[in-house]
Design an enzyme around this catalytic site. Structure first.
Site, PDB file in Angstrom:
ATOM      1  N   PHE A 130       0.812  -1.224   0.000  1.00 28.44           N
ATOM      2  CA  PHE A 130       0.000   0.000   0.000  1.00 28.44           C
ATOM      3  C   PHE A 130       0.841   1.268   0.000  1.00 28.44           C
ATOM      4  CE2 PHE A 130      -4.132  -1.840   0.395  1.00 28.44           C
ATOM      5  CZ  PHE A 130      -3.914  -3.080   0.991  1.00 28.44           C
ATOM      6  N   HIS A 153      -8.333  -8.307   8.769  1.00 31.06           N
ATOM      7  CA  HIS A 153      -8.941  -7.322   7.873  1.00 31.06           C
ATOM      8  C   HIS A 153      -9.880  -7.972   6.864  1.00 31.06           C
ATOM      9  CE1 HIS A 153      -5.603  -4.098   8.616  1.00 31.06           C
ATOM     10  NE2 HIS A 153      -6.394  -4.262   9.648  1.00 31.06           N
ATOM     11  N   VAL A 200      11.480 -10.372   2.480  1.00 29.31           N
ATOM     12  CA  VAL A 200      10.894 -11.533   3.173  1.00 29.31           C
ATOM     13  C   VAL A 200      10.996 -12.805   2.341  1.00 29.31           C
ATOM     14  CG1 VAL A 200       9.254 -10.218   4.577  1.00 29.31           C
ATOM     15  CG2 VAL A 200       8.584 -10.935   2.301  1.00 29.31           C
ATOM     16  N   CYS A 255     -31.459 -12.522   1.212  1.00 29.33           N
ATOM     17  CA  CYS A 255     -32.424 -11.515   1.697  1.00 29.33           C
ATOM     18  C   CYS A 255     -32.530 -10.300   0.784  1.00 29.33           C
ATOM     19  CB  CYS A 255     -32.014 -11.074   3.112  1.00 29.33           C
ATOM     20  SG  CYS A 255     -30.595  -9.958   3.115  1.00 29.33           S
TER      21      CYS A 255
HETATM   22  N1  APR Z   1      10.205  -7.811   1.861  1.00 26.54           N
HETATM   23  C1  APR Z   1      10.169  -7.129   3.041  1.00 26.54           C
HETATM   24  N2  APR Z   1       9.403  -6.032   3.237  1.00 26.54           N
HETATM   25  C2  APR Z   1       8.649  -5.607   2.203  1.00 26.54           C
HETATM   26  C3  APR Z   1       8.640  -6.258   0.942  1.00 26.54           C
HETATM   27  C4  APR Z   1       9.462  -7.406   0.795  1.00 26.54           C
HETATM   28  N3  APR Z   1       9.514  -8.104  -0.357  1.00 26.54           N
HETATM   29  N4  APR Z   1       7.787  -5.578   0.118  1.00 26.54           N
HETATM   30  C5  APR Z   1       7.302  -4.541   0.836  1.00 26.54           C
HETATM   31  N5  APR Z   1       7.823  -4.554   2.081  1.00 26.54           N
HETATM   32  C6  APR Z   1       7.517  -3.661   3.207  1.00 26.54           C
HETATM   33  C7  APR Z   1       7.441  -2.197   2.851  1.00 26.54           C
HETATM   34  O1  APR Z   1       8.709  -1.587   3.002  1.00 26.54           O
HETATM   35  C8  APR Z   1       6.441  -1.675   3.893  1.00 26.54           C
HETATM   36  O2  APR Z   1       7.097  -1.221   5.061  1.00 26.54           O
HETATM   37  O3  APR Z   1       6.223  -4.017   3.648  1.00 26.54           O
HETATM   38  C9  APR Z   1       5.593  -2.885   4.247  1.00 26.54           C
HETATM   39  C10 APR Z   1       4.169  -2.804   3.716  1.00 26.54           C
HETATM   40  O4  APR Z   1       3.541  -1.733   4.396  1.00 26.54           O
HETATM   41  P1  APR Z   1       2.112  -1.230   3.896  1.00 26.54           P
HETATM   42  O5  APR Z   1       2.138  -1.039   2.429  1.00 26.54           O
HETATM   43  O6  APR Z   1       1.728  -0.092   4.792  1.00 26.54           O
HETATM   44  O7  APR Z   1       1.142  -2.473   4.177  1.00 26.54           O
HETATM   45  P2  APR Z   1       0.524  -2.940   5.557  1.00 26.54           P
HETATM   46  O8  APR Z   1       1.456  -2.659   6.689  1.00 26.54           O
HETATM   47  O9  APR Z   1       0.071  -4.328   5.369  1.00 26.54           O
HETATM   48  O10 APR Z   1      -0.767  -1.973   5.678  1.00 26.54           O
HETATM   49  C11 APR Z   1      -1.662  -2.202   6.743  1.00 26.54           C
HETATM   50  O11 APR Z   1      -3.190  -0.591   5.796  1.00 26.54           O
HETATM   51  O12 APR Z   1      -4.267   0.303   3.959  1.00 26.54           O
HETATM   52  C12 APR Z   1      -4.399  -0.547   5.030  1.00 26.54           C
HETATM   53  O13 APR Z   1      -5.906  -2.334   5.163  1.00 26.54           O
HETATM   54  C13 APR Z   1      -4.684  -1.950   4.577  1.00 26.54           C
HETATM   55  O14 APR Z   1      -4.017  -4.032   5.634  1.00 26.54           O
HETATM   56  C14 APR Z   1      -3.543  -2.772   5.156  1.00 26.54           C
HETATM   57  C15 APR Z   1      -3.058  -1.904   6.298  1.00 26.54           C
END
Ligand code: APR
Length: 250
Positions: free
Chosen positions: A35, A119, A236, A155
């Site tokens: 995101f 979620h 990851v 419904c």
């Molecule tokens: N390996 C390690 N880290 C990664 C990788 C990867 N291949 N790809 C992305 N990231 C990291 C990014 O650097 C970032 O810090 O994953 C994180 C993703 O963060 P967000 O995009 O904020 O996603 P998330 O934390 O899941 O967001 C939480 O926000 O918009 C809402 O409901 C939505 O569930 C979501 C919630």
């Protein structure tokens, strides 16, 4: 990083209870953008368009926008990647209790993990009136045949994607389960999340307050990193298989 991976593996192998907590970063290797990284979903779409109030005001317009986003993100067949598979393997080997995820892509279950989806799940829809759930295709077929917004087969109520929209409460039972698991964990493995969205982001703090070892695996620093005993900055898709391998060789 290697020493950290070895140390995390040792903590997991010695733990009574290890829980993984994942975010969108675990699915980027499956072709699903996260995101908040550059080029992520909120760079392409305005999150306010997906607020619950927008759905209530005009469910038809909401569904059109939602399917546009959905088809762009999940267009082709999405599959679990090595990171999902590593967590499923750790659970299979008895070293991981479950995965708590913020993701709605269903990939942890597809990899064989037991999962708490705090979620919701984007492959499902739910009725706003009777709470019945159905596969997303139920809604998609209706929309393709001109029924917009899609209606509950039982419904006639309005169907909504079965995901937590901004402005909505998280599913109470799932959140309670997640908080209990975080409280009881010896190790919490926070993976691929910016740890910025509450109440999910409070889970690592709940775990560390009860003395758990917090291990973060993320490409960038998070607001919780200073609480982490291990803050592994890495992909990851590489780090989780390395942790799985290290646990097996402890
Ligand atoms: N390996 C390690 N880290 C990664 C990788 C990867 N291949 N790809 C992305 N990231 C990291 C990014 O650097 C970032 O810090 O994953 C994180 C993703 O963060 P967000 O995009 O904020 O996603 P998330 O934390 O899941 O967001 C939480 O926000 O918009 C809402 O409901 C939505 O569930 C979501 C919630």
């Amino acid at each position: 990083m290697t020493e950290d991976i070895t140390a995390v593996a040792r903590a997991i192998s010695e733990a009574e209870s290890t829980v993984a907590f994942t975010g969108a970063g675990i699915s980027t290797a499956s072709g699903i953008p996260d995101f908040r990284s550059e080029g992520g979903i909120w760079d392409r779409y305005d999150p306010s368009e997906f607020h619950y109030s927008k759905f209530k005001a005009d469910p038809a317009a909401f569904w059109e926008k939602r399917l546009e986003l959905y088809d762009e993100i999940y267009g082709e067949e999405i599959r679990p990647n090595s990171a999902h598979e590593a967590l499923a393997a750790l659970e299979e080997a008895g070293h991981l209790d479950t995965v708590i995820t913020q993701n709605v892509d269903g990939l942890h279950a597809a990899a064989g993990s037991s999962v708490i989806e705090i979620h919701g799940n984007g492959q499902r829809v739910a009725c706003e009136s009777c709470d019945r759930t159905a596969p997303l295709d139920t809604a998609r077929e209706q929309i393709e045949n001109g029924t917009l917004p899609p209606e509950c087969p039982d419904c006639g109520g309005v169907l909504k994607p079965d995901v937590v929209l901004f402005g909505e409460q998280l599913p109470r039972v799932a959140l309670q389960q997640a908080k209990r698991l975080a409280r009881d964990a010896d190790v919490l493995l926070a993976v691929g999340s910016s740890l910025t969205v509450e109440p999910a982001a409070s889970l690592p703090r709940i775990a560390t307050r009860k003395g758990a070892t917090l291990a973060i695996v993320n490409l960038e620093e998070t607001p919780v990193s200073e609480r982490a005993e291990f803050d592994i900055r890495g992909d990851v898709a590489n780090v989780l298989p390395a942790i799985r391998d290290a646990v097996e060789s402890v």
